[in-house]
Write a protein that holds these residues in place. Structure first.
Motif, PDB file in Angstrom:
ATOM      1  N   ALA A  65      40.530  40.268  48.999  1.00  0.00           N
ATOM      2  CA  ALA A  65      41.396  41.453  49.038  1.00  0.00           C
ATOM      3  C   ALA A  65      41.341  42.200  47.720  1.00  0.00           C
ATOM      4  CB  ALA A  65      42.831  41.029  49.350  1.00  0.00           C
ATOM      5  N   MET A  66      41.373  41.450  46.606  1.00  0.00           N
ATOM      6  CA  MET A  66      41.313  42.095  45.296  1.00  0.00           C
ATOM      7  C   MET A  66      39.961  42.781  45.103  1.00  0.00           C
ATOM      8  SD  MET A  66      43.280  39.222  43.038  1.00  0.00           S
ATOM      9  CE  MET A  66      43.232  40.060  41.469  1.00  0.00           C
ATOM     10  N   PHE A  67      38.914  42.108  45.606  1.00  0.00           N
ATOM     11  CA  PHE A  67      37.580  42.695  45.488  1.00  0.00           C
ATOM     12  C   PHE A  67      37.495  44.011  46.260  1.00  0.00           C
ATOM     13  CE2 PHE A  67      33.318  43.108  47.410  1.00  0.00           C
ATOM     14  CZ  PHE A  67      32.601  43.342  46.244  1.00  0.00           C
ATOM     15  N   VAL A  68      38.001  43.973  47.513  1.00  0.00           N
ATOM     16  CA  VAL A  68      37.977  45.198  48.324  1.00  0.00           C
ATOM     17  C   VAL A  68      38.797  46.296  47.649  1.00  0.00           C
ATOM     18  CG1 VAL A  68      38.689  46.219  50.516  1.00  0.00           C
ATOM     19  CG2 VAL A  68      37.589  43.976  50.486  1.00  0.00           C
ATOM     20  N   GLY A  69      39.972  45.930  47.160  1.00  0.00           N
ATOM     21  CA  GLY A  69      40.836  46.899  46.470  1.00  0.00           C
ATOM     22  C   GLY A  69      40.107  47.533  45.290  1.00  0.00           C
ATOM     23  N   THR A  70      39.411  46.703  44.512  1.00  0.00           N
ATOM     24  CA  THR A  70      38.684  47.206  43.352  1.00  0.00           C
ATOM     25  C   THR A  70      37.573  48.166  43.780  1.00  0.00           C
ATOM     26  OG1 THR A  70      39.074  45.040  42.372  1.00  0.00           O
ATOM     27  CG2 THR A  70      37.566  46.495  41.214  1.00  0.00           C
TER      28      THR A  70
END
Lengths: 306, 511
Positions: A65-70
């Motif tokens: 999720a953090m990767f996608v957000g970034t």
């Protein structure tokens, strides 16, 4: 019993709002509004669910999720900071795009299941000793890991923003980028890195809705809560502690509405409770005298302007 | 390469869309000396210095610092080479305090922490060494401009600058503050440091410089030692032709009272009172000049008169008729013209044509329109007439104003306001950013209107402008008119002290 449930639910509901509004405070302090916040929340929720479902590991889900957000923040950041596109237009485009791409990729992966796919959501972790305190123990200290992280992030965010060199640079960038430039720092880099970090936090906040307590993903799972985080940044006067209070108010209102809905209490219409924080936001905005609004919020920095 | 050369620029060229800002410019600064970089506005001085400071990248040319060839990609590189710059528009953050502004961008050096307390101590020490004392914990927005400039200088000194670029540093200072600044410059260079002093004022060059480099239209005109220079020679180099400047000599002909401002109080943008019980009178056929450092309420005064700002107390009368707190449209109808301080912000719509800008404030008046429909034939005629009579240089009357030079843009504003201002003209900094020729044109136009019997309120921070044109001069400080002088009795020293708020007779100090 009801009170405990209410407080626990309030803290739970305010968790993603805390993380999201803190991210927004940091980004806006550098002069960039993350208008794409709603879309990043949604794709964060998507990423969290997909990561957790496919790997069977919630922690990997959060990371994804953090990767996608970034990634989404990177698109937004490059468009608005490097290519100087209009923030509201770019952000709105990304928000609309997020809705479509989220559903599309969900169906590519899973087809159209008859029943929604689920994962086990994050488990609550009762803190030793503290969770035994009557009433508030169960409410405040029996939460999932994200809530604890959010509660830690708020004072840390405050400390970074007001007590460190990095925080000074961030605040200065939103007030007078020319000063930052002439101090030998790279304005675009400061902004882009902050936006990327904020994107990771927004992705995490989004994942809270999918795997934090529901354990599933639907396309309307965020339902405007990204915008609420956006508004809380404003309500909290661009201060992490203000954002913290704002998130609590919205969380409490959300929780009260849920509790009243499930208890069959009919005296106050449910919709009124849901509306209260918005009304409070408007009142707070009108009545406030001194705004910390960053001086160049929303304006791209063009270096060699004649 | 000679180690005595602090800076050597060779053939620096910089293109901006449509123009050449610097055309193969050479420049040389010797250690321990002050170099004055002289030129009119738009000559390319600031661009050249921003290249040296790494804010712009040159398209051609070489830079040598202390004999070594260098590439300066950012201000960070410049600072590493001990180059500091005091910008004309301060690069300070108003809501942060002095220390925070100074440590922005500084990296901790070995054995030296960047703790706020330590830096505050260092700033105090530096301040005492150079006579630049300032409270390290004061917020920038609470400091007067002169003090803000000190902070800018301290910032450069704290970064251990040995080559200091100062871009028109005296523009915001009173004569006494300027003296103090010159004192600092002399002391700073006496330690073997160098200063590049950007200016367009000849008297400053003669006072402070060791050598002079003159630029015009982006080109290097020449470099000479101060000892070989005279003001006349420098003026010719700077302007490129002989100029007969308005002397302001005229016969006295002030008539009856026109504008009477009766003890008004007005709030500023932050809600505090910026005009306190201020009274003044402008007579017909008179230029009333207001001198003062910017930010002492001058703009608010003009806005109050032109119906753009609410008057809390007091009255404004135009030929005995109260015009207090009416909107700006009725002021236009009363015949008050307003030349604002910032033509881009308040005076013009840059994306609209010359003819549209010329009727911007009274488009609904006959003959320009009837029943809400614009009469383009008349608008064009009006525009052609004004372009001719004010000699506005524009390809056509439908050219966008942003394509015009600064001087011609200002002429558009002046032409429109002179037509509107049939009785009174309020002008703030009417020659800001104009070259000498255009500035002189505007001054002559104002004097002509005075001859016609109009009243003119001239507000300027350039003391020389006020002294040259005005029949009477008022000095404004902190929202009050401290004193009003007749033209003959005006004395630059006394006015300078008043501008700094020193009302005692020549016994005060400033700072």
């Amino acid at each position: 019993m009801i009170l405990t449930g209410l407080l626990a639910r309030a803290l739970q509901m305010s968790t993603p709002l805390m993380i999201g509004s803190l991210a927004e405070v940091f980004a806006e302090r550098t002069g960039v509004m993350i208008i794409a916040i709603e879309g990043i929340f949604l794709l964060g929720a998507w990423g969290g669910f997909v990561g957790a479902y496919l790997s069977g590991n919630l922690f990997l889900g959060l990371l994804f999720a953090m990767f996608v957000g970034t990634c989404v923040a990177a698109i937004y950041g490059v468009m608005t900071i490097k290519l100087k596109q209009h923030q509201i237009v770019t952000g709105t485009a990304i928000n609309i795009f997020a809705v479509g791409i989220g559903l599309y990729l969900y169906r590519v992966l899973f087809g159209v299941p008859l029943l929604p796919l689920t994962v086990d959501p994050l488990r609550n972790i009762p803190l030793p000793f503290l969770s035994r305190i009557p009433i508030i123990g169960e409410a405040f200290f029996t939460q999932n890991i994200l809530t604890y992280i959010a509660l830690l992030l708020m004072p840390i965010g405050c400390w970074i923003l007001f007590r460190t060199r990095l925080g000074l640079i961030i605040r200065s960038t939103g007030e007078n980028p020319e000063a930052v430039d002439s101090a030998g720092l790279n304005v675009e880099k400061v902004r882009l890195l902050t936006v990327l970090a904020a994107g990771a936090m927004d992705g995490l906040a989004g994942a809270f809705y999918s795997i934090g307590f529901l354990g599933l993903y639907t396309n309307d799972i965020i339902g405007g809560r990204g915008w609420i985080a956006f508004a809380i940044c404003f309500l909290g006067n661009w201060n992490p502690m203000g954002a913290f209070l704002g998130a609590l108010v919205f969380g409490l209102a959300d929780a009260t509405a849920i509790v009243i809905q499930t208890s069959g209490f009919k005296l106050i219409p449910n919709e009124f409770l849901i509306a209260i924080p918005y009304i409070l936001t408007i009142i707070a905005t009108i009545s406030r005298k001194h705004f910390n609004v960053p001086a160049v919020l929303g304006t791209p920095y063009i270096k060699e302007r004649k | 390469m000679d180690k005595d050369k602090a800076v050597l620029l060779k053939g620096i060229t910089k293109y901006f869309p449509g123009t050449i800002a610097n055309d193969h410019v050479d420049l040389q600064v010797t250690r321990g000396e002050v170099l004055a970089l002289l030129g009119e506005n738009g000559a390319g001085k600031t661009t050249l210095m921003k290249i040296l400071y790494g804010m712009y990248q040159p398209d051609e040319g070489e830079i040598y610092v202390k004999g070594d060839k260098v590439t300066i990609r950012s201000p960070h590189d410049a600072m590493k080479l001990a180059i500091g710059m005091i910008h004309q528009h301060f690069t300070l953050i108003p809501v942060h305090n002095v220390v925070e502004n100074i440590i922005l961008g500084m990296k901790p050096k070995p054995g030296k922490s960047l703790r706020v307390e330590n830096v505050a101590e260092d700033i105090k020490e530096l301040g005492e060494k150079y006579g630049l004392e300032v409270d390290p914990y004061a917020l920038i927005r609470q400091l007067p401009v002169g003090m803000q400039q000190r902070v800018e200088i301290l910032k450069a000194l704290y970064g251990e600058a040995e080559i200091l670029i100062m871009d028109e540093p005296t523009a915001v200072l009173t004569p006494q503050e300027t003296e103090k600044l010159f004192g600092f410059v002399r002391e700073f260079t006496s330690f073997g440091n160098s200063v590049i002093f950007i200016t367009h004022k000849l008297n400053e060059v003669m006072e402070i410089a060791d050598s002079v480099t003159v630029m015009r239209d982006g080109k290097l005109i020449g470099s000479i030692r101060k000892t070989q220079a005279t003001e006349g020679l420098l003026a010719r180099m700077m302007v490129g032709r002989e100029l007969e400047l308005t002397t302001g000599e005229r016969e006295k002909k002030s008539g009856e009272s026109l504008l009477y401002v009766d003890s008004i109080s007005v709030r500023g943008d932050r809600g505090n009172m910026v005009l306190k019980d201020l009274s003044l009178e402008v007579r017909k056929g008179e230029i009333f000049g207001i001198a003062g450092v910017s930010g002492n309420g001058q703009e608010e005064l003009a806005e109050a008169i032109c119906g753009l700002r609410k008057i809390e107390e007091g009255h404004i009368k135009l030929e005995n008729i109260d015009i207090c707190n009416q909107n700006s449209l009725s002021m236009i109808k009363e015949g008050i013209g307003y030349i604002p301080a910032d033509r881009h912000l308040e005076g013009l719509v840059l994306d609209m044509s010359v003819e549209e800008n010329l009727i911007l404030k009274n488009p609904s008046d006959p003959p320009f329109s009837s029943k809400g429909i614009l009469d383009w034939r008349r608008i064009k005629k009006n525009s052609k007439d004004l372009i001719r009579s004010f000699s506005i240089k524009t390809p056509s009357s439908s050219t966008k104003v942003k394509a015009l030079s600064g001087g011609n843009q200002q002429k558009v504003v002046v032409a429109r306001e002179i037509i509107i201002g049939t009785r009174l003209l309020v002008a703030i900094q009417p020659i800001r950013g104009l070259d000498l020729g255009a500035a002189d044109y505007v001054h002559k136009a104002l004097l002509e209107e005075r001859e016609k019997g109009k009243g003119i309120l001239l507000i300027s921070t350039e003391l020389s402008e006020v002294m040259t044109l005005s029949d009477r001069i008022g000095v404004m400080y902190d929202g009050k008119l401290l004193k009003i002088f007749q033209r003959e009795e005006a004395n630059i020293n006394q006015i300078g002290l008043l501008m700094a708020g020193v009302t005692g007779e020549r016994n005060g100090t400033n700072g």
